[in-house]
Every structure is written in C-alpha cells, then in structure tokens.
Design a protein around this motif. Structure first.
Motif, mmCIF file in Angstrom:
data_model
loop_
_atom_site.group_PDB
_atom_site.id
_atom_site.type_symbol
_atom_site.label_atom_id
_atom_site.label_comp_id
_atom_site.label_asym_id
_atom_site.label_seq_id
_atom_site.Cartn_x
_atom_site.Cartn_y
_atom_site.Cartn_z
ATOM 1 N N GLY A 10 0.781 -1.367 -0.093
ATOM 2 C CA GLY A 10 0.087 0.240 0.067
ATOM 3 C C GLY A 10 0.908 1.079 -0.119
ATOM 4 N N GLU A 11 1.968 1.188 0.750
ATOM 5 C CA GLU A 11 2.720 2.383 0.793
ATOM 6 C C GLU A 11 3.579 2.471 -0.462
ATOM 7 O OE1 GLU A 11 7.035 3.399 2.941
ATOM 8 O OE2 GLU A 11 5.600 2.296 4.098
ATOM 9 N N MET A 12 3.878 1.413 -1.053
ATOM 10 C CA MET A 12 4.783 1.665 -2.338
ATOM 11 C C MET A 12 3.528 2.190 -3.556
ATOM 12 S SD MET A 12 6.498 -2.190 -2.131
ATOM 13 C CE MET A 12 7.295 -1.931 -3.762
ATOM 14 N N LEU A 13 2.530 1.878 -3.437
ATOM 15 C CA LEU A 13 1.467 2.258 -4.421
ATOM 16 C C LEU A 13 0.934 3.728 -4.280
ATOM 17 C CD1 LEU A 13 -1.258 -0.637 -4.610
ATOM 18 C CD2 LEU A 13 -0.044 0.273 -6.381
ATOM 19 N N ARG A 17 1.651 6.646 -6.925
ATOM 20 C CA ARG A 17 0.426 7.647 -7.044
ATOM 21 C C ARG A 17 0.731 9.022 -7.024
ATOM 22 N NH1 ARG A 17 -2.655 10.232 -3.820
ATOM 23 N NH2 ARG A 17 -2.287 8.889 -2.070
ATOM 24 N N GLU A 18 1.770 9.226 -6.039
ATOM 25 C CA GLU A 18 2.176 10.932 -5.682
ATOM 26 C C GLU A 18 3.388 11.157 -6.885
ATOM 27 O OE1 GLU A 18 3.473 10.385 -1.632
ATOM 28 O OE2 GLU A 18 1.663 10.751 -0.744
ATOM 29 N N ARG A 19 3.957 10.134 -7.173
ATOM 30 C CA ARG A 19 4.830 10.306 -8.308
ATOM 31 C C ARG A 19 4.212 10.671 -9.627
ATOM 32 N NH1 ARG A 19 7.881 5.618 -7.716
ATOM 33 N NH2 ARG A 19 9.110 6.916 -5.729
ATOM 34 N N ARG A 20 3.037 10.145 -9.925
ATOM 35 C CA ARG A 20 2.316 10.517 -11.006
ATOM 36 C C ARG A 20 1.383 11.874 -10.817
ATOM 37 N NH1 ARG A 20 5.789 7.733 -12.437
ATOM 38 N NH2 ARG A 20 5.830 5.729 -13.414
ATOM 39 N N ARG A 21 1.602 12.305 -9.623
ATOM 40 C CA ARG A 21 0.907 13.606 -9.172
ATOM 41 C C ARG A 21 -0.616 13.551 -9.461
ATOM 42 N NH1 ARG A 21 4.484 17.843 -9.126
ATOM 43 N NH2 ARG A 21 6.713 17.490 -9.870
ATOM 44 N N GLN A 24 -5.866 10.712 -4.576
ATOM 45 C CA GLN A 24 -6.812 9.351 -4.397
ATOM 46 C C GLN A 24 -7.863 9.374 -5.426
ATOM 47 O OE1 GLN A 24 -7.426 8.314 -0.452
ATOM 48 N NE2 GLN A 24 -5.542 7.208 -0.088
ATOM 49 N N LEU A 25 -8.643 10.356 -5.371
ATOM 50 C CA LEU A 25 -9.907 10.543 -6.156
ATOM 51 C C LEU A 25 -9.583 10.456 -7.494
ATOM 52 C CD1 LEU A 25 -12.868 11.109 -6.321
ATOM 53 C CD2 LEU A 25 -12.269 13.704 -6.401
ATOM 54 N N ASP A 26 -8.521 11.148 -8.138
ATOM 55 C CA ASP A 26 -7.918 10.957 -9.476
ATOM 56 C C ASP A 26 -7.703 9.600 -9.908
ATOM 57 O OD1 ASP A 26 -7.988 13.806 -9.960
ATOM 58 O OD2 ASP A 26 -6.047 13.907 -9.436
ATOM 59 N N LEU A 27 -6.995 8.814 -8.957
ATOM 60 C CA LEU A 27 -6.635 7.382 -9.423
ATOM 61 C C LEU A 27 -8.043 6.501 -9.167
ATOM 62 C CD1 LEU A 27 -4.690 5.222 -10.203
ATOM 63 C CD2 LEU A 27 -3.887 5.098 -7.699
ATOM 64 N N ALA A 28 -8.756 6.830 -8.154
ATOM 65 C CA ALA A 28 -9.933 6.027 -8.275
ATOM 66 C C ALA A 28 -10.889 6.188 -9.305
ATOM 67 C CB ALA A 28 -10.718 6.219 -6.943
ATOM 68 N N ILE A 29 -11.157 7.203 -9.938
ATOM 69 C CA ILE A 29 -12.101 7.354 -10.867
ATOM 70 C C ILE A 29 -11.205 6.787 -12.147
ATOM 71 C CG2 ILE A 29 -12.834 9.263 -12.559
ATOM 72 C CD1 ILE A 29 -13.118 11.009 -10.225
ATOM 73 N N GLN A 30 -10.004 6.837 -12.407
ATOM 74 C CA GLN A 30 -9.157 6.320 -13.637
ATOM 75 C C GLN A 30 -9.226 4.674 -13.514
ATOM 76 O OE1 GLN A 30 -5.273 8.534 -14.338
ATOM 77 N NE2 GLN A 30 -4.382 6.456 -14.556
ATOM 78 N N ALA A 31 -9.143 4.304 -12.290
ATOM 79 C CA ALA A 31 -9.117 2.735 -12.007
ATOM 80 C C ALA A 31 -10.652 2.341 -11.914
ATOM 81 C CB ALA A 31 -8.226 2.568 -10.774
ATOM 82 N N ASP A 32 -11.442 3.089 -11.730
ATOM 83 C CA ASP A 32 -12.783 2.484 -11.809
ATOM 84 C C ASP A 32 -13.079 1.921 -10.244
ATOM 85 O OD1 ASP A 32 -15.620 2.673 -12.427
ATOM 86 O OD2 ASP A 32 -15.148 0.603 -13.613
ATOM 87 N N ILE A 33 -12.357 2.280 -9.419
ATOM 88 C CA ILE A 33 -12.648 1.562 -8.087
ATOM 89 C C ILE A 33 -13.147 2.763 -7.139
ATOM 90 C CG2 ILE A 33 -11.018 -0.356 -8.180
ATOM 91 C CD1 ILE A 33 -9.066 1.446 -6.665
ATOM 92 N N SER A 34 -13.541 2.482 -5.911
ATOM 93 C CA SER A 34 -14.005 3.383 -4.812
ATOM 94 C C SER A 34 -12.778 4.171 -4.447
ATOM 95 C CB SER A 34 -14.930 2.914 -4.007
ATOM 96 O OG SER A 34 -14.200 2.214 -3.085
ATOM 97 N N MET A 52 -5.836 -6.739 -8.455
ATOM 98 C CA MET A 52 -5.910 -5.325 -8.109
ATOM 99 C C MET A 52 -4.624 -4.805 -8.313
ATOM 100 S SD MET A 52 -7.584 -2.637 -7.419
ATOM 101 C CE MET A 52 -9.233 -3.279 -7.120
ATOM 102 N N VAL A 53 -3.513 -5.524 -7.785
ATOM 103 C CA VAL A 53 -2.068 -4.998 -7.798
ATOM 104 C C VAL A 53 -1.821 -4.566 -9.264
ATOM 105 C CG1 VAL A 53 0.443 -5.257 -7.411
ATOM 106 C CG2 VAL A 53 -1.354 -5.941 -5.837
ATOM 107 N N LEU A 54 -1.899 -5.513 -10.109
ATOM 108 C CA LEU A 54 -1.581 -5.424 -11.643
ATOM 109 C C LEU A 54 -2.191 -4.217 -12.115
ATOM 110 C CD1 LEU A 54 -1.250 -9.072 -12.633
ATOM 111 C CD2 LEU A 54 0.521 -7.136 -12.134
ATOM 112 N N HIS A 55 -3.683 -4.080 -11.890
ATOM 113 C CA HIS A 55 -4.589 -3.124 -12.308
ATOM 114 C C HIS A 55 -4.220 -1.613 -12.044
ATOM 115 C CE1 HIS A 55 -8.353 -1.025 -13.916
ATOM 116 N NE2 HIS A 55 -8.538 -0.778 -12.560
ATOM 117 N N LEU A 56 -3.973 -1.599 -10.637
ATOM 118 C CA LEU A 56 -3.341 0.025 -10.604
ATOM 119 C C LEU A 56 -2.024 0.143 -10.837
ATOM 120 C CD1 LEU A 56 -4.370 -0.202 -6.409
ATOM 121 C CD2 LEU A 56 -5.362 0.955 -8.310
#
Length: 256
Positions: A10-13, A17-21, A24-34, A52-56
């Motif tokens: 989780g920390e690595m993910l 995410r932060e490296r891609r700027r 959490q909302l941006d990534l959740a929408i992009q990945a179609d998860i809550s 899920m790991v591979l999807h994210l």
C-alpha cells in the motif's frame, strides 16, 4: 546476515500515485474503483488481490520491473520475466533490433538498456567512440562517454546544449521510474565540468548534437524508438537511439 524490511504494498502504491501527481480521487476514478477501497489498500487496512495490484500498476504506468516488486510486497509471485537478450525466446526481438539498426545505415543508431549502457549498434556509431579511452568503453555507458572530459565532451561543439538535453532526459526518467542506478548516474554526470552558459535554441527545431570528427563538424538530430507491447523486463527497458543528419555536410559525409 542482514535482512531488509519489505515496504508494504500500500505504501509503495501510494508513492507511485504521488509520483504521478494523482490524488486518491483521480486514481480511483481512473481505475474505476471506490476512493474508500483505494484508501484502505494504501493504508494497509485492505489487502489487494493480485489482479488489483496489476490493475493499479497499469493505471499508474509502473515499469514492469517495479510491478514485480509490488506483487512480491503483496505476497504474490512475479509475473514478468527478465530474459537475457541472447536467450532463444528473444530471437524475434534481436531480429527486429538488428533490422532497425541495419536499415538505418548509413546513419548511426544504437540500442541502450535502462542504465544507458550500449547493448548493440550499427557500424556508423563507431565514429562517436573514435579516440575514446578503453576505460570508458567497457561497459560503454552512452551518457558517461558523451559527457566525460576524456570522452566526447572535448569534441562536442555545443556541449552546454547537449549536456542540458541529456541530463534533462535522464532526470525525466528518474521522475518516472525513481531508479536508484539512474539517480547515481545523474549525480556523477552533474559533477563533470561544462561551459557555464545557457542553451541557445532560438533558431533550432530540435536540440542538435554538433561534434567534431577529424576535420569536419558534423550535426545530428535524434529520435528514440521503443517496443510498444513489452511483456518482458529486458524488452521493456530497451531503447533504440536513431541519429539523423541535421545538415547537408553531415548527410554527404555519411553517404560517402
């Protein structure tokens, strides 16, 4: 015997995410998860499935090498292989690379790995290593040879411009990959001496490499080719550097 503590997946993910700027909302929408589920994964309150790991990782455009690390941190086996370029399974890749290199002649072209070490090249590339001491050729790191005082630096006419271009590319790769080897390489190259002047690109369409070769000044522009659908780490990390003549003098020299 020493042990290295494995960081939670989780920390690595979250760091990717932060490296891609992305929020959490941006990534959740992009990945179609809550957003709630993503938050639970990042804080360790929920263990992500392998899928899920591979999807994210896919949504975050994580390099294949680091996707394996994410899987290991989550308790799963790696899925991406890392074959030697000489392995039988890599024959189609080698053939494709050689076809590009040969087809680009009489212009220079070379193949580099993720650390910018030269893996393969066509014959015209030899002009760039002419006179370079053997200590810089084994292994031949393209960036080190280009900017080292004993390498090409003394022959590059526009060293300030070319250095800024190369270090800019390297730092963009570091921002994308956070690769420790590239960070170390950047630290080394940044210490090399260089004329202290700002790049002058007022009349340029691309940053040229202007280099003295014997009694001529040759000028090149470059392009980069990569494999579009890699499923192997080695293939994912290969780049083909293609040089094209930027003026008539260079084009005529290469044709001859």
């Amino acid at each position: 015997m020493t042990t290295t503590k494995q960081r939670p997946v989780g920390e690595m993910l979250r760091q990717w995410r932060e490296r891609r700027r992305l929020s959490q909302l941006d990534l959740a929408i992009q990945a179609d998860i809550s957003t709630r589920h993503l938050s639970f994964v990042e804080t360790g309150r929920s263990a992500p499935s392998r899928e899920m790991v591979l999807h994210l990782a896919d949504e975050l455009d994580v390099p294949l090498r680091d996707r394996n690390r994410l899987l290991l941190a989550a308790g799963f086996a790696p899925v991406y292989g890392e074959r030697d370029l000489q392995a039988p399974e890599m024959a189609p890749v080698k053939a494709a690379v050689r076809q590009v290199l040969a087809g680009h002649e009489p212009y220079p072209a070379g193949v580099v790995d993720r650390r910018w070490n030269l893996v393969d090249a066509n014959k015209p590339m030899l002009m760039f290593t002419e006179g370079v001491p053997a200590s810089l050729l084994d292994p031949l790191n393209v960036l080190r040879v280009s900017l080292h005082p004993d390498g090409l630096a003394s022959r590059i006419v526009n060293l300030g411009e070319w250095r800024a271009h190369l270090l800019g590319r390297l730092r963009r790769e570091i921002a994308v990959t956070a690769d420790a080897d590239l960070i170390s390489l950047n630290d080394e190259l940044s210490e090399y001496p260089c004329p202290d002047r700002a790049p002058d690109l007022d009349n340029e369409v691309a940053v040229p490499l202007r280099i003295r070769h014997r009694d001529l000044e040759l000028s090149f522009i470059s392009a980069v080719a990569t494999f579009g659908t890699p499923a192997d780490i080695t293939v994912d990390e290969l780049s083909i550097e293609l040089f094209f003549p930027a003026d008539a003098v260079t084009a005529e020299f290469l044709r001859k």
